[in-house]
Design an enzyme around this catalytic site. Structure first.
Site, PDB file in Angstrom:
ATOM      1  N   THR A 134      -5.772   4.021  -1.624  1.00 27.33           N
ATOM      2  CA  THR A 134      -4.675   4.865  -1.200  1.00 27.33           C
ATOM      3  C   THR A 134      -5.095   5.745  -0.044  1.00 27.33           C
ATOM      4  O   THR A 134      -6.245   6.132   0.041  1.00 27.33           O
ATOM      5  CB  THR A 134      -4.298   5.787  -2.387  1.00 27.33           C
ATOM      6  OG1 THR A 134      -3.988   4.987  -3.516  1.00 27.33           O
ATOM      7  CG2 THR A 134      -3.138   6.688  -2.042  1.00 27.33           C
ATOM      8  N   ARG A 158       3.367  -4.532 -10.906  1.00 29.08           N
ATOM      9  CA  ARG A 158       2.498  -3.422 -11.290  1.00 29.08           C
ATOM     10  C   ARG A 158       2.661  -2.267 -10.302  1.00 29.08           C
ATOM     11  O   ARG A 158       2.684  -2.451  -9.093  1.00 29.08           O
ATOM     12  CB  ARG A 158       1.044  -3.868 -11.325  1.00 29.08           C
ATOM     13  CG  ARG A 158       0.038  -2.763 -11.706  1.00 29.08           C
ATOM     14  CD  ARG A 158      -0.571  -2.088 -10.492  1.00 29.08           C
ATOM     15  NE  ARG A 158      -1.606  -1.102 -10.858  1.00 29.08           N
ATOM     16  CZ  ARG A 158      -2.215  -0.301 -10.001  1.00 29.08           C
ATOM     17  NH1 ARG A 158      -1.906  -0.371  -8.704  1.00 29.08           N
ATOM     18  NH2 ARG A 158      -3.127   0.563 -10.404  1.00 29.08           N
ATOM     19  N   VAL A 159       2.772  -1.056 -10.820  1.00 32.51           N
ATOM     20  CA  VAL A 159       2.843   0.150 -10.004  1.00 32.51           C
ATOM     21  C   VAL A 159       1.803   1.130 -10.519  1.00 32.51           C
ATOM     22  O   VAL A 159       1.715   1.378 -11.723  1.00 32.51           O
ATOM     23  CB  VAL A 159       4.248   0.791 -10.075  1.00 32.51           C
ATOM     24  CG1 VAL A 159       4.273   2.118  -9.327  1.00 32.51           C
ATOM     25  CG2 VAL A 159       5.290  -0.163  -9.504  1.00 32.51           C
ATOM     26  N   GLY A 160       0.998   1.678  -9.619  1.00 33.16           N
ATOM     27  CA  GLY A 160      -0.013   2.657  -9.994  1.00 33.16           C
ATOM     28  C   GLY A 160       0.495   4.078  -9.844  1.00 33.16           C
ATOM     29  O   GLY A 160       1.695   4.352  -9.905  1.00 33.16           O
ATOM     30  N   ASP A 161      -0.438   4.981  -9.583  1.00 32.81           N
ATOM     31  CA  ASP A 161      -0.081   6.395  -9.518  1.00 32.81           C
ATOM     32  C   ASP A 161       0.502   6.820  -8.189  1.00 32.81           C
ATOM     33  O   ASP A 161       1.189   7.841  -8.100  1.00 32.81           O
ATOM     34  CB  ASP A 161      -1.314   7.244  -9.801  1.00 32.81           C
ATOM     35  CG  ASP A 161      -2.382   7.085  -8.717  1.00 32.81           C
ATOM     36  OD1 ASP A 161      -2.729   5.933  -8.397  1.00 32.81           O
ATOM     37  OD2 ASP A 161      -2.861   8.102  -8.187  1.00 32.81           O
ATOM     38  N   THR A 183      -6.883   9.238  -5.645  1.00 34.31           N
ATOM     39  CA  THR A 183      -7.269   7.911  -5.182  1.00 34.31           C
ATOM     40  C   THR A 183      -8.067   7.244  -6.291  1.00 34.31           C
ATOM     41  O   THR A 183      -8.712   7.923  -7.090  1.00 34.31           O
ATOM     42  CB  THR A 183      -8.094   8.008  -3.886  1.00 34.31           C
ATOM     43  OG1 THR A 183      -8.379   6.693  -3.389  1.00 34.31           O
ATOM     44  CG2 THR A 183      -9.398   8.744  -4.089  1.00 34.31           C
ATOM     45  N   GLY A 184      -8.015   5.935  -6.375  1.00 32.89           N
ATOM     46  CA  GLY A 184      -8.770   5.232  -7.404  1.00 32.89           C
ATOM     47  C   GLY A 184      -7.880   4.547  -8.409  1.00 32.89           C
ATOM     48  O   GLY A 184      -6.796   4.061  -8.086  1.00 32.89           O
ATOM     49  N   GLY A 237      -5.240   3.961 -10.679  1.00 30.00           N
ATOM     50  CA  GLY A 237      -3.981   4.663 -10.880  1.00 30.00           C
ATOM     51  C   GLY A 237      -3.607   4.867 -12.326  1.00 30.00           C
ATOM     52  O   GLY A 237      -3.009   5.889 -12.685  1.00 30.00           O
TER      53      GLY A 237
END
Length: 341
Positions: free
Chosen positions: A199, A227-230, A250-251, A253
């Protein structure tokens, strides 16, 4: 923005010098600066170019919200950046999907998730904030909204991305490499490895003393479709409170979402924590909740408070962040980290 599965902790085979950037190895830079405004900070070394674009807005007295949008559009357009925007690697079905969110000093925010065919999701998120009563649009609805507002539909799968995807299909193994988004590190890319996606998160304080933030990513390489992260989630990948400060992450999620990480960092700053100490406490919360996962993954937080003080903290060595202000436009600072071995 990374997989929550096993990370190759020994994937880092060395550090290469960045000739155009001064780092803490060459001189000491305090991570607290009182009264420093305007200022913009962002994650990773590609944040340097992003910050410079944001600085063009800030140095003319422009608003922080405009600065962060213009800033993160730079890595979104960079075809060499495999973790953000149109250069990002696809999911396991060969489809590039992008996530982004943005938040201003008045608490207004906009977000898009699982957006296909649009190179600048941050600008679509900005329009969601400015033109709709909603906070988040996803998938086909986000694409429809973008096209209705004049965005150009394009194929985002680059030749490099397609090649990496086809190579991954041979074994379909998840072996992510931490910190590959940081060009300061030379990383061995073995056939079938998961190329770590990450990110750019950016925070800015303008000359009027107002804060804003933006966050954008192409997500995890070869993730499950949908898929959706943070990164597009307000409170997880990004949060701004103009009375206190802002934070971004970052990283991995999934772990940031579980702790509502960026909101947590801002609330800790509200309680009097410095930016770095607030980030450290958020990292420790991840370790406490998921100790067996935390030791093998990367998560980092970056924060900026109302005074213009900034700091970061990560699980692992390797996270860096860029800083730009009146005195210096190209600082790259290695973040502090939890696991020392």
């Amino acid at each position: 923005m990374s997989s929550r599965r096993q990370f190759i902790r020994q994937g880092i085979i060395g550090a290469t010098a960045i000739s155009t950037v001064e780092t803490l190895s060459s001189f000491s830079i305090p991570q607290k600066r009182s009264g420093m405004k305007p200022i913009v900070i962002s994650t990773w070394d590609f944040g340097i170019a992003a910050n410079q674009a944001a600085w063009e807005v800030l140095k003319k007295g422009g608003k922080a919200i405009d600065a962060v949008e213009q800033g993160v559009r730079v890595p979104e357009a960079d075809l060499k950046n495999m973790t953000v925007g149109k250069g990002g690697y696809p999911d396991r079905d060969g489809i590039v999907t992008l996530d982004a969110c943005i938040m201003d000093s008045e608490g207004n925010c906009g977000s898009v998730a699982a957006l296909e065919h649009i190179a600048h999701p941050i600008s679509v998120a900005r329009l969601v904030m400015d033109k709709t009563p909603h906070v988040m649009l996803a998938g086909d609805g986000a694409l429809q909204f973008a096209l209705e507002n004049g965005f150009e539909k394009e194929d985002l799968l680059t030749p490099e991305g397609e090649k990496a995807w086809k190579e991954w299909l041979k074994e379909k193994k998840y072996k992510p490499v931490m910190n590959i988004e940081n060009k300061s590190f030379a990383v061995e890319r073995l056939p079938g490895n998961q190329y770590n996606h990450d990110t750019i998160g950016m925070l800015a304080l303008d000359a009027q003393g107002n804060l804003s933030g933006a966050c954008t990513t192409s997500g995890m390489a070869f993730k499950m479709h949908g898929r959706v992260g943070d990164s597009p989630i307000i409170g997880a990948g990004l949060y701004v409170d103009n009375e206190v400060g802002g934070a971004t992450s970052t990283g991995v999620g999934e772990e940031v979402i579980r702790t509502v990480g960026s909101f947590l960092v801002v609330e800790l700053m509200r309680q009097g924590y410095s930016p770095e100490d607030a980030c450290k406490e958020a990292v420790k919360r991840i370790v406490k909740k998921k100790p067996n996962i935390a030791k093998d993954i990367q998560v980092g937080f970056l924060a900026l408070n109302k005074k213009g003080e900034y700091g970061s903290y990560a699980l692992q060595k390797g996270f860096s962040y860029a800083v730009c202000h009146n005195e210096k436009q190209d600082l790259l600072i290695p973040g502090s980290y939890y696991y020392k071995s």
